[in-house]
Design a protein around this motif. Structure first.
Motif, PDB file in Angstrom:
ATOM      1  N   TYR A   1      45.411  39.450  47.556  1.00 19.67           N
ATOM      2  CA  TYR A   1      45.294  39.982  46.201  1.00 19.67           C
ATOM      3  C   TYR A   1      45.121  41.497  46.272  1.00 19.67           C
ATOM      4  O   TYR A   1      44.095  42.003  46.747  1.00 19.67           O
ATOM      5  CB  TYR A   1      44.113  39.350  45.469  1.00 19.67           C
ATOM      6  CG  TYR A   1      43.935  39.856  44.051  1.00 19.67           C
ATOM      7  CD1 TYR A   1      44.825  39.488  43.045  1.00 19.67           C
ATOM      8  CD2 TYR A   1      42.889  40.714  43.728  1.00 19.67           C
ATOM      9  CE1 TYR A   1      44.664  39.957  41.745  1.00 19.67           C
ATOM     10  CE2 TYR A   1      42.730  41.183  42.438  1.00 19.67           C
ATOM     11  CZ  TYR A   1      43.619  40.804  41.447  1.00 19.67           C
ATOM     12  OH  TYR A   1      43.470  41.280  40.169  1.00 19.67           O
ATOM     13  N   THR A   2      46.109  42.249  45.805  1.00 25.22           N
ATOM     14  CA  THR A   2      46.060  43.718  45.863  1.00 25.22           C
ATOM     15  C   THR A   2      46.347  44.339  44.497  1.00 25.22           C
ATOM     16  O   THR A   2      46.796  45.477  44.421  1.00 25.22           O
ATOM     17  CB  THR A   2      47.073  44.244  46.894  1.00 25.22           C
ATOM     18  OG1 THR A   2      48.387  43.794  46.537  1.00 25.22           O
ATOM     19  CG2 THR A   2      46.730  43.781  48.295  1.00 25.22           C
ATOM     20  N   SER A   3      46.119  43.604  43.434  1.00 20.14           N
ATOM     21  CA  SER A   3      46.337  44.140  42.092  1.00 20.14           C
ATOM     22  C   SER A   3      45.171  45.026  41.678  1.00 20.14           C
ATOM     23  O   SER A   3      44.023  44.761  42.035  1.00 20.14           O
ATOM     24  CB  SER A   3      46.503  43.004  41.074  1.00 20.14           C
ATOM     25  OG  SER A   3      47.622  42.202  41.400  1.00 20.14           O
ATOM     26  N   GLU A   4      45.482  46.059  40.915  1.00 20.64           N
ATOM     27  CA  GLU A   4      44.442  46.966  40.447  1.00 20.64           C
ATOM     28  C   GLU A   4      43.491  46.217  39.509  1.00 20.64           C
ATOM     29  O   GLU A   4      43.923  45.601  38.537  1.00 20.64           O
ATOM     30  CB  GLU A   4      45.070  48.155  39.731  1.00 20.64           C
ATOM     31  CG  GLU A   4      44.078  49.200  39.297  1.00 20.64           C
ATOM     32  CD  GLU A   4      44.732  50.391  38.643  1.00 20.64           C
ATOM     33  OE1 GLU A   4      44.008  51.181  38.001  1.00 20.64           O
ATOM     34  OE2 GLU A   4      45.976  50.528  38.751  1.00 20.64           O
ATOM     35  N   THR A   5      42.201  46.298  39.803  1.00 22.34           N
ATOM     36  CA  THR A   5      41.197  45.545  39.064  1.00 22.34           C
ATOM     37  C   THR A   5      40.050  46.474  38.678  1.00 22.34           C
ATOM     38  O   THR A   5      39.633  47.320  39.470  1.00 22.34           O
ATOM     39  CB  THR A   5      40.657  44.378  39.908  1.00 22.34           C
ATOM     40  OG1 THR A   5      41.752  43.562  40.334  1.00 22.34           O
ATOM     41  CG2 THR A   5      39.660  43.541  39.125  1.00 22.34           C
ATOM     42  N   GLN A   6      39.548  46.294  37.452  1.00 28.21           N
ATOM     43  CA  GLN A   6      38.467  47.140  36.967  1.00 28.21           C
ATOM     44  C   GLN A   6      37.341  46.282  36.406  1.00 28.21           C
ATOM     45  O   GLN A   6      37.565  45.374  35.617  1.00 28.21           O
ATOM     46  CB  GLN A   6      38.957  48.110  35.894  1.00 28.21           C
ATOM     47  CG  GLN A   6      37.899  49.100  35.430  1.00 28.21           C
ATOM     48  CD  GLN A   6      38.417  50.076  34.400  1.00 28.21           C
ATOM     49  OE1 GLN A   6      39.201  49.695  33.529  1.00 28.21           O
ATOM     50  NE2 GLN A   6      38.004  51.334  34.488  1.00 28.21           N
ATOM     51  N   ILE A   7      36.119  46.620  36.829  1.00 26.09           N
ATOM     52  CA  ILE A   7      34.901  45.985  36.328  1.00 26.09           C
ATOM     53  C   ILE A   7      34.123  47.038  35.546  1.00 26.09           C
ATOM     54  O   ILE A   7      33.813  48.103  36.078  1.00 26.09           O
ATOM     55  CB  ILE A   7      34.030  45.445  37.477  1.00 26.09           C
ATOM     56  CG1 ILE A   7      34.842  44.546  38.414  1.00 26.09           C
ATOM     57  CG2 ILE A   7      32.814  44.716  36.932  1.00 26.09           C
ATOM     58  CD1 ILE A   7      35.307  43.264  37.802  1.00 26.09           C
ATOM     59  N   ILE A   8      33.813  46.754  34.289  1.00 21.95           N
ATOM     60  CA  ILE A   8      33.048  47.689  33.466  1.00 21.95           C
ATOM     61  C   ILE A   8      31.756  47.012  33.019  1.00 21.95           C
ATOM     62  O   ILE A   8      31.790  45.920  32.435  1.00 21.95           O
ATOM     63  CB  ILE A   8      33.855  48.155  32.237  1.00 21.95           C
ATOM     64  CG1 ILE A   8      35.072  48.970  32.690  1.00 21.95           C
ATOM     65  CG2 ILE A   8      32.976  48.989  31.307  1.00 21.95           C
ATOM     66  CD1 ILE A   8      35.928  49.483  31.545  1.00 21.95           C
ATOM     67  N   CYS A   9      30.636  47.680  33.301  1.00 27.65           N
ATOM     68  CA  CYS A   9      29.322  47.155  32.938  1.00 27.65           C
ATOM     69  C   CYS A   9      28.807  47.913  31.722  1.00 27.65           C
ATOM     70  O   CYS A   9      28.619  49.134  31.768  1.00 27.65           O
ATOM     71  CB  CYS A   9      28.339  47.305  34.095  1.00 27.65           C
ATOM     72  SG  CYS A   9      28.898  46.515  35.617  1.00 27.65           S
TER      73      CYS A   9
END
Length: 788
Positions: free
Chosen positions: A136-144
């Motif tokens: 898995y090399t897709s751009e991923t974003q986590i926002i808190c």
């Protein structure tokens, strides 16, 4: 019978995935809220829910502990990136509104990320990254997003659990969930998820992130020289408490989770087709499987092995190479092998060919360690690199040291300043973290020349530098005396780097502090422990074939499976940070790493002891000084001067800084003894320049009126005196509303009686009224103006 349209496999996959996501979003708009309550062993509850907020995100979860609530969203792009790593971005931002505050900056809104926000973002990233699949090399974003902060429960641990839940219920491939807890030790008792006030009394601040089957994913700890056995017990307690969180998130995933993309893509290709197309669809499905990112075709992998394996072994077994020589040799071999592969496989993508050599390099390097127990620099598995130490390199500095470990070289300096120079925290960080100001801080610098590279210099401070500096600072802070009268700035500049530069900063920083004469409780040192395993996917619970490496090189960190950093004194542990590249580590391996790191740390302390064993007791000539002086309240105005003129003059001419202690005491911070003596002379001049006579209680003096006010008259008893107020109530036996009622004018002289100074304001207490009673003939009126 009609077959499938001749679409490209990648395009077919994207169409299938987009269709699935559309169906999932349409159905999500009608989802009800799902929530699970998790109960800890001490009765506290953690609530994790999904389905109500931010439903357009791939995954969203809200976690609540007490009255603190955090919402975390996860979004991952469908298209994979060509990079060989997963581009994960974690953004944790503190919201003043969540704490019921307004930002104090000019714009009254949140600006750039603070140090605490960056460090918390790194903490969350390190907890999640090991569990993403390699393909898995897709751009991923986590926002808190902080919804509410009650000032009792910290939102950082809550954010890790909410991020775990958000990824679990999303369709993003992730091998979670994980659970996170904070463990403290108060009065020799371990406490899970203590409140902010309880943490202020704790000698341990341990963050444990674990996955199912009691596997450790991440550790981050600060401790006040805690004993090794207590630390290991705290890890076990933390891992056990994490299991209840994992079970709660797993239940939430079963109730409201989406199907993962890697499970749904192949199903979508086959879905809706007839039985006649089963063979064709299976063939397409196999093609999709073959095109997983990062997977090397067998024929290409075999060719790369044929061209490069033996030559790579020769490079890694040549112990005469240093870092640059080894890197150059591998780079030259890469060019040669890639050229040959490009000629033999012209139809393959060049990036795939380059990746095949990278994987071969990693496999050969790891195999030599696992099978031959051979490290590329010739050391044994537990052997330290050669260490040399030096102190007092630069005489003008308060303290300095140079610490060299192999090809890692760190130059540390100590600078003192007044306590007013302590680093102040922003109000929201104080609410969420509890630390108002720091009188000790460490700044870590990693210029590009340290690794023979070019790049931006000049104080550029990235997230990596901030994280390494914070780790070194946390390792040294427990040994700094809490009542030290100076603010200490410790700088660590990495001049050469080949692994463990943050741990070298702890060693060099400890030496520099002792060189500066800071009375630290004990010297501290740090070391990095690495790990190489035969893990090739699957379960790590029964990990048996592994090797722990003491004092790892940069290449051993890059090619290995763990970066385990441990720091402390001979008595115990002050800091620990464990980052993994595999999805979890058994407790057995963690315990072994702690033991191995402790042995290495003690060995380093013995080497450091030969250079300087304890803080200097003889002060250097340039050592700053702090001295307390007494200035009575009624002399404060004279000392400060009009508009602070005297204090400004004192600082500009001598460099001495003045700090108020209480109503009558002041602290003088001087850069050296000479400056302190000059400052004391100037202060004496300020206070004695206009020497005032000694006034006797109850005596009668001649006063001169210098100003008429509505509430009374301002008078002076002697030349150059600061005018004192004679109130209307003390002017006459009668009650008057203005001094003109008794015919008083500016310049007129009157007799007044002196009753000492007011104990609160320090002002003179004078009265004319009492003198209107008939006096004895022997009464003497003292005219101080005439005596001058």
């Amino acid at each position: 019978m009609m077959g499938l349209r001749p679409l490209g496999v990648t395009k077919l996959l994207n169409i299938a995935q987009n269709a699935i996501r559309r169906r999932q979003f349409i159905s999500s708009s009608t989802l009800t809220t799902h929530e699970n309550t998790i109960t800890f062993s001490d009765g506290k509850t953690l609530k994790v829910g999904t389905g109500r907020l931010a439903r357009m995100a791939d995954g969203c979860a809200v976690a609540s502990f007490g009255d603190t609530s955090v919402m975390v969203t996860a979004v991952g792009k469908i298209k994979s990136t060509p990079q060989g790593f997963m581009p994960l971005t974690v953004d944790y931002r503190q919201k003043a509104a969540a704490a019921g505050r307004i930002p104090t900056n000019f714009l009254r809104r949140e600006l750039g990320p603070t140090e605490r926000e960056i460090l918390t973002s790194r903490l969350i990233d390190r907890s999640l990254r090991p569990l993403f699949p390699d393909e898995y090399t897709s751009e991923t974003q986590i926002i808190c997003n902080l919804l509410a902060v009650d000032g009792v429960h910290d939102p950082d641990i809550l954010s890790i659990n909410a991020a775990s839940a958000a990824l679990s219920v999303s369709d993003i491939p992730w091998n979670g969930p994980v659970g996170a807890v904070r463990v403290g030790m108060i009065d020799n008792e371990l406490k899970v998820n203590p409140s902010r006030r309880e943490m202020s009394q704790s000698i341990l601040n341990l963050v444990v992130v674990a996955t199912s089957q009691n596997l450790v994913v991440m550790l981050d700890a600060t401790a006040d020289c805690i004993l090794q056995q207590d630390f290991l017990k705290a890890i076990k307690v933390g891992v056990k408490e994490c299991q209840s969180i994992i079970q709660g998130i797993t239940r939430l995933q079963k109730e409201a989770g989406k199907r993962k993309r890697n499970e749904t893509a192949a199903a979508a290709v086959i879905e809706g087709q007839g039985q006649e197309q089963e063979a064709t669809n299976k063939e397409n499905s196999l093609k999709i499987e073959k095109l997983k990112p990062g997977q090397i075709p067998p024929d290409l992998a075999d060719a790369a092995k044929t061209f490069g394996e033996l030559r790579l072994k020769d490079i890694f077994m040549d112990h005469t190479f240093d870092k640059l020589g080894r890197d150059n040799a591998v780079s030259a071999l890469r060019s040669d092998v890639v050229d040959k592969l490009n000629k033999n496989f012209p139809n393959y993508d060049p990036s795939l060919i380059s990746e095949s050599f990278s994987k071969l390099t990693k496999n050969v390097f790891r195999q030599l360690i696992l099978d031959e127990k051979t490290r590329c620099d010739g050391r044994s598995l537990v052997q330290l690199r050669n260490i040399s130490c030096d102190v007092d390199l630069c005489k003008p500095l308060h303290g300095s040291s140079l610490f060299q470990r192999g090809q890692t070289q760190v130059f540390c300096t100590v600078a003192f300043d007044s306590i007013d120079s302590a680093l102040k925290s922003d109000p929201v960080s104080v609410i969420t973290g509890g630390l108002k100001e720091k009188n000790f801080f460490l700044h870590y610098e990693f210029p590009p020349y340290a690794t023979n590279e070019t790049g931006r210099g000049g104080g550029q401070y990235g997230r990596r530098e901030m994280g390494h500096g914070a780790l070194a600072e946390r390792a040294l802070r427990p040994v700094i005396p809490k009542d030290y009268p100076f603010t200490i700035r410790l700088t660590s500049e990495v001049l050469e780097s080949n692994g463990s530069s943050s741990m070298a900063s702890i060693c060099g920083g400890s030496l520099a502090l002792m060189d500066a004469g800071v009375p630290i409780s004990a010297p501290a040192a740090g070391v990095a422990i690495g790990l190489v395993t035969k893990f090739e996917g699957g379960d790590t619970k029964h990990l048996e074939d592994y090797v722990l490496l003491t004092d790892i090189l940069g290449i051993e960190d890059y090619m290995g499976d763990m970066d385990f950093k441990l720091a402390g004194t001979r008595k115990g542990i002050t800091a620990l940070q464990a980052d993994l590249k595999i999805p979890g580590l058994p407790l057995k391996v963690v315990m072994e790493a702690v033991l191995q790191g402790t042995d290495a740390k003690n060995e380093i302390l013995e080497i450091m002891k030969q250079t300087i064993a304890a803080p200097r007791t003889i002060k250097k000539d340039n050592m700053p000084l702090v001295e307390q002086i007494e200035v009575p309240t009624h002399k404060r105005a004279k000392f400060i001067g009009s508009g602070g003129r005297n204090v400004k003059k004192l600082t500009s001419e001598t460099g001495v800084q003045v700090t108020e202690v209480d109503d009558i005491h002041l602290n003088l911070f001087a850069p050296n003894q000479t400056a302190l003596e000059e400052a004391k002379e100037m202060i004496n001049e300020f206070l004695t320049e206009q020497r005032e006579p000694q006034l006797d209680f109850g005596a009668i003096y001649t006063a001169k009126i210098v100003e008429i006010r509505d509430i009374g008259v301002m008078v002076t008893l002697y030349p150059n005196m600061q005018p004192a107020l004679l109130h209307n109530s003390q002017l006459d036996q009668r009650k008057i509303l203005h001094p003109s009622a008794v015919g008083l004018e500016v310049g007129q002289e009157i007799n007044v009686k002196y009753f000492g100074r007011d104990p609160v304001s320090g002002g003179m207490r004078l009265s004319r009224k009492v003198l209107q009673v008939p006096q004895m003939d022997s009464t003497v009126v003292r005219d101080l103006n005439a005596s001058r």
